[in-house]
Design a protein around this motif. Structure first.
Motif, PDB file in Angstrom:
ATOM      1  N   ILE A 152       2.466  -3.280   8.035  1.00 21.14           N
ATOM      2  CA  ILE A 152       1.701  -2.464   8.609  1.00 21.14           C
ATOM      3  C   ILE A 152       2.413  -1.146   8.425  1.00 21.14           C
ATOM      4  O   ILE A 152       1.605  -0.336   7.569  1.00 21.14           O
ATOM      5  N   ALA A 153       3.505  -1.015   8.611  1.00 22.98           N
ATOM      6  CA  ALA A 153       4.419   0.244   8.447  1.00 22.98           C
ATOM      7  C   ALA A 153       4.292   0.255   6.684  1.00 22.98           C
ATOM      8  O   ALA A 153       4.066   1.593   6.274  1.00 22.98           O
ATOM      9  N   LEU A 154       4.365  -0.723   6.045  1.00 20.73           N
ATOM     10  CA  LEU A 154       4.510  -0.504   4.568  1.00 20.73           C
ATOM     11  C   LEU A 154       2.975   0.014   4.056  1.00 20.73           C
ATOM     12  O   LEU A 154       2.589   0.951   3.065  1.00 20.73           O
ATOM     13  N   ALA A 155       1.929  -0.719   4.678  1.00 26.47           N
ATOM     14  CA  ALA A 155       0.588  -0.464   4.291  1.00 26.47           C
ATOM     15  C   ALA A 155       0.262   0.934   4.719  1.00 26.47           C
ATOM     16  O   ALA A 155      -0.229   1.795   3.806  1.00 26.47           O
ATOM     17  N   GLU A 156       0.882   1.604   5.600  1.00 23.55           N
ATOM     18  CA  GLU A 156       0.480   2.991   5.976  1.00 23.55           C
ATOM     19  C   GLU A 156       1.301   3.934   4.952  1.00 23.55           C
ATOM     20  O   GLU A 156       0.694   4.851   4.552  1.00 23.55           O
ATOM     21  N   LEU A 157       2.540   3.470   4.617  1.00 24.64           N
ATOM     22  CA  LEU A 157       3.495   4.492   3.573  1.00 24.64           C
ATOM     23  C   LEU A 157       2.573   4.305   1.987  1.00 24.64           C
ATOM     24  O   LEU A 157       2.587   5.374   1.569  1.00 24.64           O
ATOM     25  N   GLN A 158       2.119   3.166   1.821  1.00 27.54           N
ATOM     26  CA  GLN A 158       1.322   2.918   0.636  1.00 27.54           C
ATOM     27  C   GLN A 158       0.159   3.720   0.453  1.00 27.54           C
ATOM     28  O   GLN A 158      -0.564   4.025  -0.904  1.00 27.54           O
ATOM     29  N   THR A 159      -0.447   4.361   1.511  1.00 25.77           N
ATOM     30  CA  THR A 159      -1.405   5.228   1.602  1.00 25.77           C
ATOM     31  C   THR A 159      -1.053   6.611   1.177  1.00 25.77           C
ATOM     32  O   THR A 159      -1.983   7.516   1.030  1.00 25.77           O
ATOM     33  N   LYS A 160       0.254   6.951   1.279  1.00 29.20           N
ATOM     34  CA  LYS A 160       0.706   8.183   0.988  1.00 29.20           C
ATOM     35  C   LYS A 160       0.836   8.702  -0.580  1.00 29.20           C
ATOM     36  O   LYS A 160       0.959   7.703  -1.201  1.00 29.20           O
ATOM     37  N   PRO A 161       0.535   9.833  -1.016  1.00 27.78           N
ATOM     38  CA  PRO A 161       0.710  10.332  -2.199  1.00 27.78           C
ATOM     39  C   PRO A 161       2.198   9.913  -2.550  1.00 27.78           C
ATOM     40  O   PRO A 161       3.183   9.848  -2.173  1.00 27.78           O
ATOM     41  N   MET A 162       2.361   9.744  -4.102  1.00 28.07           N
ATOM     42  CA  MET A 162       3.643   9.403  -4.614  1.00 28.07           C
ATOM     43  C   MET A 162       3.793  10.593  -5.534  1.00 28.07           C
ATOM     44  O   MET A 162       2.783  11.284  -6.188  1.00 28.07           O
ATOM     45  N   LEU A 163       5.051  10.981  -5.893  1.00 28.67           N
ATOM     46  CA  LEU A 163       5.432  12.087  -6.663  1.00 28.67           C
ATOM     47  C   LEU A 163       5.850  11.625  -8.182  1.00 28.67           C
ATOM     48  O   LEU A 163       6.436  10.541  -8.134  1.00 28.67           O
ATOM     49  N   LYS A 164       5.511  12.313  -8.997  1.00 22.51           N
ATOM     50  CA  LYS A 164       5.746  12.058 -10.364  1.00 22.51           C
ATOM     51  C   LYS A 164       6.596  13.176 -11.015  1.00 22.51           C
ATOM     52  O   LYS A 164       6.189  14.478 -11.047  1.00 22.51           O
TER      53      LYS A 164
END
Length: 451
Positions: free
Chosen positions: A283-295
């Motif tokens: 669940i914690a991973l799924a919530e973080l995976q919805t956050k933006p990624m930096l490039k």
């Protein structure tokens, strides 16, 4: 060129960071890899158990040779290998572009473009993915332990069954020889007119029944030997010697204590608990995976010399640094991902409760059969077999004294044999039920706390 040199230095930094991530793998995981990678020993069992079959040695060899154990070990090791994969940064991208037609600029023609980009997940995402894999590694470790447990349980069940069959064959063969001698006596007496035809027929029928019982017991013995050979991963026709009987020792542990141990130590329940922890990390991973990624992007362009000899900055390669960010615009997709992880946790939590209920019920069933077998052993040893033995002695005296007592002796001898066979069966049942309890408990039953 300075731009290319800068790119080269950045590439070295990224590669170095990946190496550091690998080095920083948890020590327990590295230790597990070393343990799981230990080469297995091979044992020649063609003649190892040809004379004597000892349970401890049998278990050791079976665990060494079992393909199921090897498969579980490989799955465990394969899961360990996931850790450096999920905790590493995404692969950087190196791009090269060639201008089909040079771009003429004041400082010279631009002919080649070189770029390098690296994505960075939201802070904490890689660590969360690593935690999920750690739980998966623990689950596979317990599954490996479970496979070994089930192999040992299967060996013990077959070993006790084979021990019973071998003793039953010996006892039946001895009784067969006795009845054969009684038949010879009855035949002689009948020829002399000292006994009846019924005694001869009764001896013949009992002898025929014993011959059938011997054939059945020996065939069952061969089947059980083939079963053990299968668990040893050797040809089913491999010869096995006599078992070394395991002493009959009543278990001095109550059902309540066994249940407490099972709810803590049973591998299936441990896996269920670890699955809940893994789902929580998911669940914690799924919530973080919805956050933006930096490039992060770095680019340089190879530029030739300007046409004008004295042009300032002639042939200078420009380079640029760019920063981008992904936009998690689909709230439906993101919320769905989190809800999926939450439902997975609900499922594994419910599964654990179901396993606990199943464990309690199964324990009571096996414990009842265990106590019933114990009562039967006590009944045969303390009452029925001594009484049958005394009756055999009396009947033997009668058939030696009178011509009409052979039938009575045969009947009492049959009762004595059946009681002894039933006692052997009850002991085997008791030991097998102890083994089934050990399977539910997850190993040896702890009786150290029992006064």
């Amino acid at each position: 060129m300075r731009g290319v040199s800068l790119l080269y230095q950045m590439a070295l930094v990224v590669v170095g960071s990946m190496i550091v991530l690998n080095v920083l793998m948890p020590r327990e995981a590295q230790g597990v890899i070393q343990e799981a990678s230990t080469p297995e020993q091979t044992t020649d069992v063609t003649t190892l158990f040809a004379e004597t079959l000892e349970l401890p040695r049998l278990i050791q060899v079976a665990v060494e040779r079992s393909p199921k154990v090897s498969a579980a070990k490989a799955r465990w090791q394969a899961t360990i290998e996931q850790y450096p994969q999920v905790t590493a940064l995404p692969d950087p991208m190196f791009m090269y572009g060639y201008y089909m037609r040079s771009v003429e600029t004041r400082v010279g023609p631009q002919r080649h473009r070189i770029s390098f980009s690296q994505a960075f997940p939201y802070p904490g995402t890689l660590e969360a993915a690593g935690e999920v894999v750690k739980k998966a590694v623990e689950i596979e470790r317990v599954k490996h332990e479970q496979v070994i447990r089930d192999l040992i349980v299967g060996l013990k069940l077959s070993y006790h069954e084979l021990a019973y069959l071998q003793r039953a064959v010996e006892l039946t063969r001895q009784n067969h020889e006795l009845i054969a001698s009684i038949l010879a006596i009855a035949t002689t007496r009948y020829a002399e007119g000292k006994t009846t035809l019924n005694d001869v027929l009764k001896a013949q029928s009992q002898l025929a029944q014993l011959e059938y019982d011997l054939v059945l017991l020996e065939e069952l013995q061969h089947v059980e030997q083939a079963n053990i050979n299968g668990m040893l991963s050797v040809p089913s026709a491999t010869s096995l010697g006599m078992t070394v009987p395991i002493p009959y020792e009543p278990l001095d542990v109550g059902l309540a204590d066994i249940e407490k141990q099972a709810l803590v130590k049973r591998q299936e329940l441990q896996i269920a608990a670890l699955s809940i922890e893994k789902a929580t990390e998911g669940i914690a991973l799924a919530e973080l995976q919805t956050k933006p990624m930096l490039k992060f992007d770095l680019m340089t362009i190879e530029t030739g010399k300007a046409l004008m000899f004295d042009t300032p900055g002639s042939g200078k390669n420009p380079f640029s640094i760019g920063v981008g960010v992904t936009i998690p615009w689909s709230s439906l997709k993101n919320s769905s991902k989190v809800r999926e992880a939450q439902q997975n946790r609900e499922a594994v939590t419910a599964n654990r409760h179901a396993l606990e209920d199943e464990t309690r019920v199964t324990l009571r069933k096996i414990y009842f059969r265990l106590e019933n077998a114990r009562r039967l052993v006590e009944l045969y040893e303390t009452t029925l077999i001594p009484q049958a033995g005394a009756a055999v002695e009396v009947a033997e005296t009668w058939h030696q004294e009178g011509p009409k007592s052979i039938a009575g002796f045969l009947e009492t001898q049959s009762v004595w044999l059946n009681f002894n066979l039933a006692r052997l069966r009850a002991i085997a049942d008791y030991q097998q039920n102890v083994t089934r309890l050990e399977q539910l408990v997850g190993g040896k039953i702890d009786d150290s706390h029992v006064e």
